[in-house]
Design an enzyme around this catalytic site. Structure first.
Site, PDB file in Angstrom:
ATOM      1  N   ASP A 448     -50.271 -36.118  -6.165  1.00 51.37           N
ATOM      2  CA  ASP A 448     -49.795 -34.761  -5.914  1.00 51.37           C
ATOM      3  C   ASP A 448     -49.913 -33.970  -7.196  1.00 51.37           C
ATOM      4  OD1 ASP A 448     -48.961 -34.518  -3.372  1.00 51.37           O
ATOM      5  OD2 ASP A 448     -46.876 -35.039  -3.747  1.00 51.37           O
ATOM      6  N   ASP A 754     -44.398 -36.750  -1.429  1.00 45.36           N
ATOM      7  CA  ASP A 754     -42.974 -36.419  -1.427  1.00 45.36           C
ATOM      8  C   ASP A 754     -42.492 -35.897  -0.078  1.00 45.36           C
ATOM      9  OD1 ASP A 754     -44.400 -34.097  -1.587  1.00 45.36           O
ATOM     10  OD2 ASP A 754     -43.641 -33.493  -3.536  1.00 45.36           O
ATOM     11  N   ASP A 758     -45.999 -36.450   4.484  1.00 53.41           N
ATOM     12  CA  ASP A 758     -46.836 -37.331   3.660  1.00 53.41           C
ATOM     13  C   ASP A 758     -46.724 -38.775   4.133  1.00 53.41           C
ATOM     14  OD1 ASP A 758     -47.833 -35.408   2.014  1.00 53.41           O
ATOM     15  OD2 ASP A 758     -46.251 -35.597   0.525  1.00 53.41           O
TER      16      ASP A 758
HETATM   17  N1  LIG Z   1     -40.346 -22.503  -0.114  1.00 57.13           N
HETATM   18  C1  LIG Z   1     -41.511 -21.887   0.035  1.00 57.13           C
HETATM   19  N2  LIG Z   1     -41.574 -20.763   0.735  1.00 57.13           N
HETATM   20  C2  LIG Z   1     -42.752 -20.155   0.903  1.00 57.13           C
HETATM   21  N3  LIG Z   1     -43.898 -20.570   0.405  1.00 57.13           N
HETATM   22  C3  LIG Z   1     -43.904 -21.684  -0.324  1.00 57.13           C
HETATM   23  C4  LIG Z   1     -42.704 -22.397  -0.547  1.00 57.13           C
HETATM   24  N4  LIG Z   1     -42.996 -23.468  -1.284  1.00 57.13           N
HETATM   25  C5  LIG Z   1     -44.306 -23.438  -1.502  1.00 57.13           C
HETATM   26  N5  LIG Z   1     -44.869 -22.359  -0.930  1.00 57.13           N
HETATM   27  C6  LIG Z   1     -46.278 -22.018  -0.894  1.00 57.13           C
HETATM   28  O1  LIG Z   1     -46.975 -23.084  -0.235  1.00 57.13           O
HETATM   29  C7  LIG Z   1     -47.974 -23.601  -1.059  1.00 57.13           C
HETATM   30  C8  LIG Z   1     -48.171 -25.092  -0.948  1.00 57.13           C
HETATM   31  O2  LIG Z   1     -47.025 -25.791  -0.580  1.00 57.13           O
HETATM   32  P1  LIG Z   1     -47.095 -27.351  -0.285  1.00 57.13           P
HETATM   33  O3  LIG Z   1     -45.735 -27.771   0.060  1.00 57.13           O
HETATM   34  O4  LIG Z   1     -48.191 -27.660   0.662  1.00 57.13           O
HETATM   35  O5  LIG Z   1     -47.528 -27.946  -1.676  1.00 57.13           O
HETATM   36  P2  LIG Z   1     -46.650 -28.805  -2.651  1.00 57.13           P
HETATM   37  O6  LIG Z   1     -46.257 -30.046  -1.935  1.00 57.13           O
HETATM   38  O7  LIG Z   1     -45.591 -27.975  -3.208  1.00 57.13           O
HETATM   39  O8  LIG Z   1     -47.709 -29.157  -3.758  1.00 57.13           O
HETATM   40  P3  LIG Z   1     -48.286 -30.578  -4.080  1.00 57.13           P
HETATM   41  O9  LIG Z   1     -49.030 -31.001  -2.864  1.00 57.13           O
HETATM   42  O10 LIG Z   1     -49.131 -30.404  -5.261  1.00 57.13           O
HETATM   43  O11 LIG Z   1     -47.099 -31.435  -4.350  1.00 57.13           O
HETATM   44  C9  LIG Z   1     -47.630 -23.175  -2.450  1.00 57.13           C
HETATM   45  O12 LIG Z   1     -48.775 -22.921  -3.185  1.00 57.13           O
HETATM   46  C10 LIG Z   1     -46.858 -21.879  -2.265  1.00 57.13           C
HETATM   47  O13 LIG Z   1     -47.710 -20.791  -2.296  1.00 57.13           O
HETATM   48 CA   LIG Z   2     -46.918 -32.306  -1.461  1.00 53.63          CA
END
Ligand SMILES: Nc1ncnc2c1ncn2[C@@H]1O[C@H](COP(=O)(O)OP(=O)(O)OP(=O)(O)O)[C@@H](O)[C@H]1O
Ligand SMILES: [Ca+2]
Length: 910
Positions: A448, A754, A758
């Site tokens: 991640d 996480d 996943d």
């Molecule tokens: N709480 C939230 N509310 C709205 N948009 C969000 C929020 N959290 C993340 N985002 C948006 O969603 C996108 C990706 O979120 P996602 O959960 O898929 O990735 P992540 O799990 O945070 O990242 P990674 O996969 O690297 O751990 C972020 O780039 C952001 O723009």
């Molecule tokens: Ca993630």
């Protein structure tokens, strides 16, 4: 079969590392456990029903039926609470909404429990103690541990040891009878001592391991949960919860106790762990009962705790479930096989030796040191003859003992246990023992980005609004108050986080996911009064954020007829559903191609400087258009939005990640980044931490969007999987696809994760690593190893430990097999040719003892060296006993045999 890679013939062919077997093995283990769980669950259920029936009968006989049914005595307060413990239990068991209604729902219940739905209970020690006293604690009694004596007994049950003990007893009595008490005890006594030592070492090592597993189990069960007390959200251990607590629930959480839903949005619970049904159940005011141990599959909400610990079905289940520390890893299973085979060989050899020695002895071919023949039929007494026979038998048994490499499984167990303990210090909690050995052969790690490679400490550093960039990012003077108010409404209402302002002033306390926290903190800087804004409008419906859609929305009623739908999410995705934008003066302007490009450009610029971009948008909606009845199924309108603005959030790289990535590269382990973030942000971070090489090719398919990968055919995916280094805007399912493709290519894949979704990827991977801090319970449960500090550096340390386990076991096999082969050959040759073995039973036993147990101990606790991380990974195909090892083994054995035979036969001449 496709997984089993045999090398050569014979039993060692199977000693090749068959990685996938671990998966199959694990499933069978899981299945067994599931079955056991199911049976216990059924017993508990029927038990509960019987108790309830009896209770109702008894009550009905004694009291006014209505009171018996509701079970609440408003007059006779039970130790300070106007609700009786037994009745509360009945409520939890029954899931009876009629009963709940009669006590005026969750509000009435919280009054009875002296709690407050908005503030929770008081966080004082006294209060908690009293509640624990009356309603119990959220813990359950453990099954009693096996005592050390039990382990000693188990160790005694070994067949060879029993034979030895019998031999020792006979030898002791005969020895003392013939040579007197003073002289005659040596042989029998030393066999006893040796046997005793073996038993002691085995029993203590088993016992210590059972302690360690128990500790680990406790660690696994000690989940950190959020709880609302005194109006403030705390993080605390699940064991601390008491009846009356108000607990927020988020996607991926485990329901920590029995309780009743206070409020929630799109809350869906996976009750399969309790009811066995795999369909998720929606929870709302009509179905508000929550069962401990279930998982939140979607949405969020909060609950009032009404039952804890052993009073819940989950507690009963856990208290009755035996802890599974009997897990054998595939490597152990295989080595057990090898050990058995060698044991068989030893047995046959011992049989031959027994025969040869017996014939020689009874035919009078053996002589005493003084030259007299030992056995002469007719003249030698019965006692003496028996003694001789026993001595021969002891030698044969000893050969068996020497030949059986008990040390092999022991060495693996010790190595694994030792590494596991050390890994814990390196912030890795091993949930499945087998993953230690598998991790050593990993060829690729799919990591991640957020939280693992970065710090997960987010702050808003850039903001683009109304077509202009704010400078500094919290200076909103240029924005009209109506526009700012709209934005602030979106921030405050469209969030799962909270802001707590201490009554005595002081800094605001912001909770929520790191992204939410960053946005809320920034909101405060631009003048948001969280509680005030939230009280001005009421939330009608929520679409919670998830990684699949990458946006979250909320519908709020702002006036009698007006409803605002606020969205916030991945910037370029939200932008593409915007048809207009809000201008400086608060008027709505259509989004022309030029304006759209302008916004796109600013998103790209922010992303290139490694910022995570989140856009805010909203639209208006008429109250008439909203379905009154089944608002729970209402899909929030998500097109034709008006863009409010975009923020760029900084999340710095973890220090040390760069060198950890370099370490992996040297070790031949390829690091890939799979992130939900914007591809440009991903690229920037990948460059920063060295996953991408600035001089290398940075284009498809090395850097790819999840969507492009998803839409490929399975074959095409397989072709490019190897090349993919960074995957941006990926959904959890893309991760799964990548893992599958990589595995088909023969990789041994480690995956970090996480989020709740996943879980499939973590399960599919050869080694699933869940994040300890940001990870959800669901992710942790599907993982093999939990990285407690979320840090990529710790992941690399796990690889190092895994390799050391593998190397130590290889060393031990080589050592043990060499000695075994040599000892066997010498004994056979000597016995057959001269009628005696060079080492007598006692000597052989002691050698064996030192060789097996102490050797195992010494080699097992060898710490990893830096050299380990300079080799290529062993991967899926390399056999456990490599050709080089075979060569070493034979050359060394022949050398030892030659030297010893020379000494044995012509030592005197030399
Ligand atoms: N709480 C939230 N509310 C709205 N948009 C969000 C929020 N959290 C993340 N985002 C948006 O969603 C996108 C990706 O979120 P996602 O959960 O898929 O990735 P992540 O799990 O945070 O990242 P990674 O996969 O690297 O751990 C972020 O780039 C952001 O723009
Ligand atoms: Ca993630």
């Amino acid at each position: 079969p496709e997984f089993a890679v045999a090398t050569g013939e014979g039993p060692f062919g199977q000693a090749a590392l068959v990685l996938n077997a671990s998966r199959r093995f694990r499933y069978t283990l899981d299945l067994k456990k599931e079955e056991e769980k199911e049976i216990i669950r059924r017993t508990i259920r029927s038990h509960a029903q019987v108790i309830r029936a009896v209770f109702l009968f008894k009550e009905a006989g004694e009291n006014d039926p209505r009171e018996a049914y509701t079970g609440i005595k408003f007059t006779t307060a039970s130790r300070g609470f106007p609700i009786e413990m037994e009745k509360l239990k009945t409520l939890n068991r029954d899931h009876d909404s009629v009963l709940l209604q009669e006590i005026r729902g969750v509000k009435g219940l919280s009054d009875l429990l002296k709690s407050n739905l908005d503030r929770g209970i008081n966080p004082t020690e006294d209060e908690l103690l009293q509640r624990r006293d009356v309603f119990g604690a959220n813990t359950y009694p453990r099954k009693k541990r096996k005592s050390i004596l039990r382990f000693v007994f188990d160790a005694c049950k070994d067949l060879t040891l029993i034979i030895l003990m019998v031999a020792a007893a006979i030898s002791l009595t005969l020895g003392m009878a013939t040579e007197g008490v003073k002289e005659g005890w040596y042989e029998g006594g030393s066999i006893f001592l040796a046997v005793f030592l073996v038993i002691l070492v085995t029993a203590t090592s088993d016992y210590r391991q059972s302690l360690q597993f128990q500790h680990l189990n406790e660690e696994k069960q000690n989940i950190q949960v959020e709880v609302l007390r005194g109006g403030k959200r705390f993080r605390t251990s699940i064991f601390d919860l008491v009846v009356g607590d108000v607990v927020p629930l988020n996607i991926g959480d485990q329901v920590p106790a029995d309780g009743i839903l206070i409020s929630g949005h799109s809350l869906a619970i996976d009750e399969s762990s309790m009811t066995g049904e795999s369909k998720t159940v929606h929870k709302d005011q009509k179905a508000p009962f929550l069962m401990s141990g279930c998982k939140v599959a979607d949405g969020y909400g909060s609950m009032l705790v009404t039952g804890v610990g052993i009073n819940t079905e989950w507690g009963q289940l856990m208290a009755n479930l035996s802890e599974d520390n009997g897990e054998e890893t595939p490597l152990q299973v295989r080595l057990n096989g090898v050990a058995t085979f060698i044991g068989m060989v030893g047995l046959s050899v011992a049989g031959v030796v027994l025969g040869v020695l017996a014939i020689r002895y009874f035919t009078g071919h053996t002589k005493n040191p003084d030259g007299t023949v030992q056995f002469r039929a007719g003249t030698t007494g019965l006692k003496q003859g028996f003694m001789g026979a026993i001595r021969i038998l002891t030698i044969a048994v000893t050969i068996v003992v020497v030949a059986v490499p008990e040390g092999l499984p022991l060495a693996v167990t010790l190595t694994l246990a030792y590494s596991m303990r050390k890994m814990m210090l390196d912030k890795a909690l091993v949930r499945r023992l087998s993953s230690c050995e598998t991790m050593g052969s990993a060829t690729t790690i799919c990591s991640d980005k957020t939280g693992t490679l970065t710090l997960n400490k987010m702050t808003v550093v850039e903001a683009h609004f109304i077509g202009t960039r704010l400078d500094p990012c919290d200076d909103v003077r240029a924005i009209s108050s109506s526009s700012a108010a709209l934005l602030i409404e979106g921030i405050a209402q469209n969030t799962t986080g909270t802001v707590f302002l201490p009554e005595d002033g002081g800094a605001a306390d912001v909770t929520g996911s790191p992204t939410e926290k960053a946005i809320l903190s920034w909101g405060l800087k631009i003048g948001m009064d969280f509680n005030d804004v939230r009280s001005k409008s009421s939330v009608l419906h929520v679409f919670p954020f998830n990684s699949e859609k990458k946006r979250g929305g909320v519908a709020v009623q702002v006036s009698d007829t007006g409803v605002h739908i606020h969205w916030k999410g991945a910037a370029e995705l939200v932008l593409s559903s915007c048809k207009s934008w809000l201008s400086l003066d608060g008027s709505v302007q259509p989004m022309g191609a030029q304006k759209r490009n302008e916004y796109k450009k600013s998103i790209e610029d922010m992303a290139k400087s490694s910022l995570r971009c989140v856009a805010f948008a909203y639209c208006q909606c008429d109250i008439e258009k909203i379905p009154k009845e089944d608002i729970a199924d209402w899909k929030l309108p998500e097109e034709d939005l008006t863009l409010l603005g975009i923020v760029g959030i900084k999340d710095p790289c973890r220090p040390g990640v760069r060198s950890a990535v370099q370490l992996c590269k040297n070790a031949g382990v390829k690091v890939r980044m799979v992130t939900g973030d914007n591809i440009e942000t991903a690229k920037a971070i990948a460059l920063e931490c060295g996953i991408l090489d600035a001089n290398g090719v940075i284009s498809e398919p090395f850097v790819i969007e999840g969507k492009a990968f998803r839409e490929m055919s399975e074959i095409a995916r397989g072709e490019i999987a190897d090349k993919i280094t960074v995957m941006g805007r990926s959904s959890p399912n893309d991760k799964l696809l990548l893992v599958q493709a990589l595995k088909r290519k023969g990789h041994v894949v480690a995956v970090t994760g996480d989020g709740t979704n996943d879980a499939p990827a973590l399960h599919e991977a050869d080694i699933g690593l869940a994040m300890g801090m940001s990870g959800t319970e669901v992710a942790k449960e599907s993982s093999d190893i939990i990285i407690l500090d979320d840090d990529f550096t710790s992941v690399v340390k796990v690889v190092r430990w895994g390799r050391s386990v593998y190397a130590n076991i290889q060393k031990f096999i080589q050592f043990q097999l060499t000695v075994n082969v040599a000892a066997l050959v010498i004994n056979v040759i000597a016995a057959v040719s001269s009628g005696d073995v060079p080492l007598n039973a006692v000597e052989l036993l002691w050698v064996n003892l030192i060789m097996d147990t102490l050797g195992a101990l010494a080699l097992a606790t060898e710490p990893p060296t830096d050299n380990l991380m300079k080799r290529q990974p062993v991967g899926r195909r390399e056999p456990l006993v490599t050709n080089i090892m075979w060569r070493n083994l034979f050359v060394q054995a022949i050398y030892q045999i030659a030297i010893l035979l020379i000494f044995n036969f012509s030592g005197k001449k030399i």
